[in-house]
Motif scaffolding. Sequence first.
Motif, mmCIF file in Angstrom:
data_model
loop_
_atom_site.group_PDB
_atom_site.id
_atom_site.type_symbol
_atom_site.label_atom_id
_atom_site.label_comp_id
_atom_site.label_asym_id
_atom_site.label_seq_id
_atom_site.Cartn_x
_atom_site.Cartn_y
_atom_site.Cartn_z
ATOM 1 N N TYR A 15 -12.593 79.797 -30.039
ATOM 2 C CA TYR A 15 -12.239 79.394 -28.668
ATOM 3 C C TYR A 15 -11.397 78.135 -28.684
ATOM 4 N N ARG A 16 -10.259 78.182 -27.978
ATOM 5 C CA ARG A 16 -9.404 77.005 -27.835
ATOM 6 C C ARG A 16 -9.221 76.737 -26.345
ATOM 7 N N PRO A 17 -9.928 75.763 -25.785
ATOM 8 C CA PRO A 17 -9.824 75.494 -24.352
ATOM 9 C C PRO A 17 -8.459 74.941 -23.991
ATOM 10 N N PRO A 18 -7.974 75.217 -22.779
ATOM 11 C CA PRO A 18 -6.701 74.641 -22.336
ATOM 12 C C PRO A 18 -6.791 73.116 -22.312
ATOM 13 N N SER A 19 -5.679 72.453 -22.566
ATOM 14 C CA SER A 19 -5.691 70.995 -22.664
ATOM 15 C C SER A 19 -6.141 70.335 -21.372
ATOM 16 N N SER A 20 -5.821 70.934 -20.219
ATOM 17 C CA SER A 20 -6.181 70.338 -18.941
ATOM 18 C C SER A 20 -7.669 70.361 -18.683
ATOM 19 N N LEU A 75 -8.303 86.187 -15.194
ATOM 20 C CA LEU A 75 -9.302 86.943 -15.946
ATOM 21 C C LEU A 75 -8.827 87.205 -17.370
ATOM 22 N N MET A 76 -7.587 86.822 -17.661
ATOM 23 C CA MET A 76 -7.033 86.953 -19.011
ATOM 24 C C MET A 76 -6.505 85.611 -19.519
ATOM 25 N N ARG A 77 -6.961 84.522 -18.904
ATOM 26 C CA ARG A 77 -6.410 83.203 -19.182
ATOM 27 C C ARG A 77 -6.681 82.719 -20.603
ATOM 28 N N THR A 78 -7.900 82.937 -21.090
ATOM 29 C CA THR A 78 -8.242 82.542 -22.454
ATOM 30 C C THR A 78 -8.690 83.777 -23.228
ATOM 31 N N ARG A 79 -8.753 83.608 -24.527
ATOM 32 C CA ARG A 79 -9.173 84.729 -25.364
ATOM 33 C C ARG A 79 -10.613 85.134 -25.057
ATOM 34 N N ASN A 80 -11.422 84.148 -24.718
ATOM 35 C CA ASN A 80 -12.830 84.405 -24.425
ATOM 36 C C ASN A 80 -12.995 85.258 -23.164
ATOM 37 N N ILE A 81 -12.356 84.820 -22.054
ATOM 38 C CA ILE A 81 -12.508 85.562 -20.803
ATOM 39 C C ILE A 81 -11.807 86.915 -20.879
ATOM 40 N N LEU A 82 -10.724 87.014 -21.640
ATOM 41 C CA LEU A 82 -10.040 88.296 -21.816
ATOM 42 C C LEU A 82 -10.937 89.301 -22.521
ATOM 43 N N THR A 83 -11.635 88.852 -23.574
ATOM 44 C CA THR A 83 -12.538 89.747 -24.315
ATOM 45 C C THR A 83 -13.670 90.236 -23.417
ATOM 46 N N ILE A 84 -14.264 89.318 -22.648
ATOM 47 C CA ILE A 84 -15.349 89.699 -21.741
ATOM 48 C C ILE A 84 -14.835 90.676 -20.678
ATOM 49 N N THR A 85 -13.639 90.450 -20.173
ATOM 50 C CA THR A 85 -13.062 91.335 -19.154
ATOM 51 C C THR A 85 -12.844 92.738 -19.701
#
Length: 557
Positions: free
Chosen positions: A532-537, A334-344
Motif C-alpha cells: 500500500y502506498r498512500p497518496p501524499s496528500s 473506488l479505483m483511487r488506490t491499489r487497495n480500494i481497487l482490489t476490494i472493489t
Amino acid sequence: MRDYDAATAFLGEWGRFQRLVFFLLSASIIPNGFNGMSVVFLAGTPEHRCVVPRGANLSGEWRNASIPLELRGGQEVPSRCRRYRLAALANFSALGLRPGSDVELEALELEPCLDGWEYSRDVYRSTIVTEWNLVCANDWKGPLSTSLFFVGVLLGSFISGQLSDKFGRKNVLFATLAMQTGFSFIQVFSTSWEMFSVLFVLVGMGQISNYVAAFVLGTEILGKSVRVLFCTLGVCIFYAFGYMLLPLFAFFIRDWRMLLLALTLPGLLCIPLWWVIPESPRWLISQGRFQEAEDIIRKAAKTNGITAPDVIFDPSELQDVNSQKQQTYTILDLMRTRNILTITIMSVLLWMIISVGYFGLSLDTPNLHGDVYVNCFLSAVIEVPAYIISWLLLRNLPRRYSMAAALFLGGCVLLFIQLVPSHLRALSILLVMLGKFGITSAFSMVYVYTAELYPTVVRNMGVGASSMASRLGSILSPYFVYLGAYDRFLPYILMGSLTVLSGILTLFLPESYGMPLPDTIDQMLRVKGLEYRPPSSSTRDSKEEEENPEIFKSTAF
C-alpha cells in the motif's frame, strides 16, 4: 469524521429516535419485497395449446386428435406450439376416415398455432404472457421482461449511488419511492408488451435506488450496536415480509392488471414518512453542513428525552474535517488506490455471483413440483431464518468465514439436487429451499460486509456500485431458469458451481469484524499481502491512524 460515534454517544443506542428510524426505514422496504419478485406471477406461463377454430369442419374425433403429443417431464402431453395441418384433417374428416386406425397420425404434416392459443385458467386468470401471447416463437419475451426490470435495477444502482452522495440519502430515498410507485401505476394500463417492458425498466430503477438509499441512511444514522441489527433483522426481514405477501396477493387476485394495482397502492403509505425520517448527519458533515447535522442530533436528543451538551463537535476539529470533506468524490475514487481497487473488483465479482443464485432460485419457483403459490411462499419464508442466522453470525463470528460457510452450504446443496431420484419430489424442493437459505444468508451479510469495507465519503457509492454489479447477475438469472427447459438440472449445476466459487473468493477479502467503521479512504482495511502506498496528500492522516489507533476504535461494532 473520526469521532462521530463518540460525539453522539450521549444519544444512547436504542432510544425512541433510533427505534423510530429503525422501524420506519425498515417499513419502507416492504413494498420492494412484493414489487421486486412480482414478475413471478405477472409473467407466469400457464399450460397452453393451439386453438382449433370452430369453423374447421372437423368431426369430434378429429378435433380431439388435432394436437400431437410430445414427451415433457417424462410424460406424453399435448404440444404447446404445433398442431396437425387442419386442411389435411378436414379432408380426412370429410372422407369419414378415423385417426389412428385409418390414418397414421405420426406421418401427418405439422403447422404452427396460426389461430392463436388457448390457455389453462387453473393457476392464472391472465398474465402478460396470455395477454400478448408470449409463447412458442415469442417465448423469449417473457425472460426478457424480467431481465429488463433488472436492467433498470442496474441503472438505478449506478445512478442512485452518485445522486445520493451528492443530493443526500433522504432526497433520493423519497424521489425514487415516488418513481417506483408512479411508474408501476402507469404500468397497469400498458397496451403492449413493449410499453410494459419500458415501464418495467423505470420501475426497476426506482426499486433499487430507494432500497440502497434506505440501507445506507439507516447504517449512518443508527449507532454501532444497532447497525448489524438494522441491516439484517431490519431491512432484510421486512423485505422478506413483503415477499411473503406477494403469493397471498397473487392467490386471491389472479388477473395481472388488478394484481399489479394492488401491489402498487401500498407505496402511497410511505408519503408521511418524509416528515419523520431525517437526513444522515454523517452525510451532512461530509458535505460541510455541520449546523444542519447538529440540529438533527439535537432534535434526536429531544425525542429521546436527553439534554444535549452545549458543544457536540469541537469547532477546530470540524474546521479540519471541513477542509478535507469539501473534496468531490466520484465513481473513479473506488479505483483511487491499489487497495480500494482490489476490494472493489472482489466485491463486484462476489455480488454478481450471489445475485445469480438468489434471483435464479426465486424466479424458478413456478417450475418446482407442486403449487406455485405455496412454493413461492416457502421461498419467501425460508428467508426469515436465513436473515436471523446471518444476524447471529455477524454478531459473533468473523465476516468472511461466516459468508464463505453460507455460500458453501448453498452451492453444495444445489449440486446435490441432480442426484435425487425423480420420485422424491419433496426432497428436491427441500434441497432447493436449503440452497436458497444459504445464498440468502450470504446476500444479507454481503451488504453489511461491503458497508464496513468502504469509508463514509464513498460508502453509498461503493454499496451502489457493488449492487450495480450484482444486477448483471440478476439480468442473467431469468435465462438460467430458461435453461431448465432443455435440462431440468442444468440451472442448479451452474448456480451451485458459481456459488461455491464465490465462497472461495470471500476468503480473500480483508476481515472487518471488530474493526472501526472507516470515514476516509485512508482508513480502509488493507487487503492482506497487498503493498500500500498512500497518496501524499493523505500521508499525515494515515500516520495519525497508525500512531493513535484507539481513536478509530470508537467506531467499531
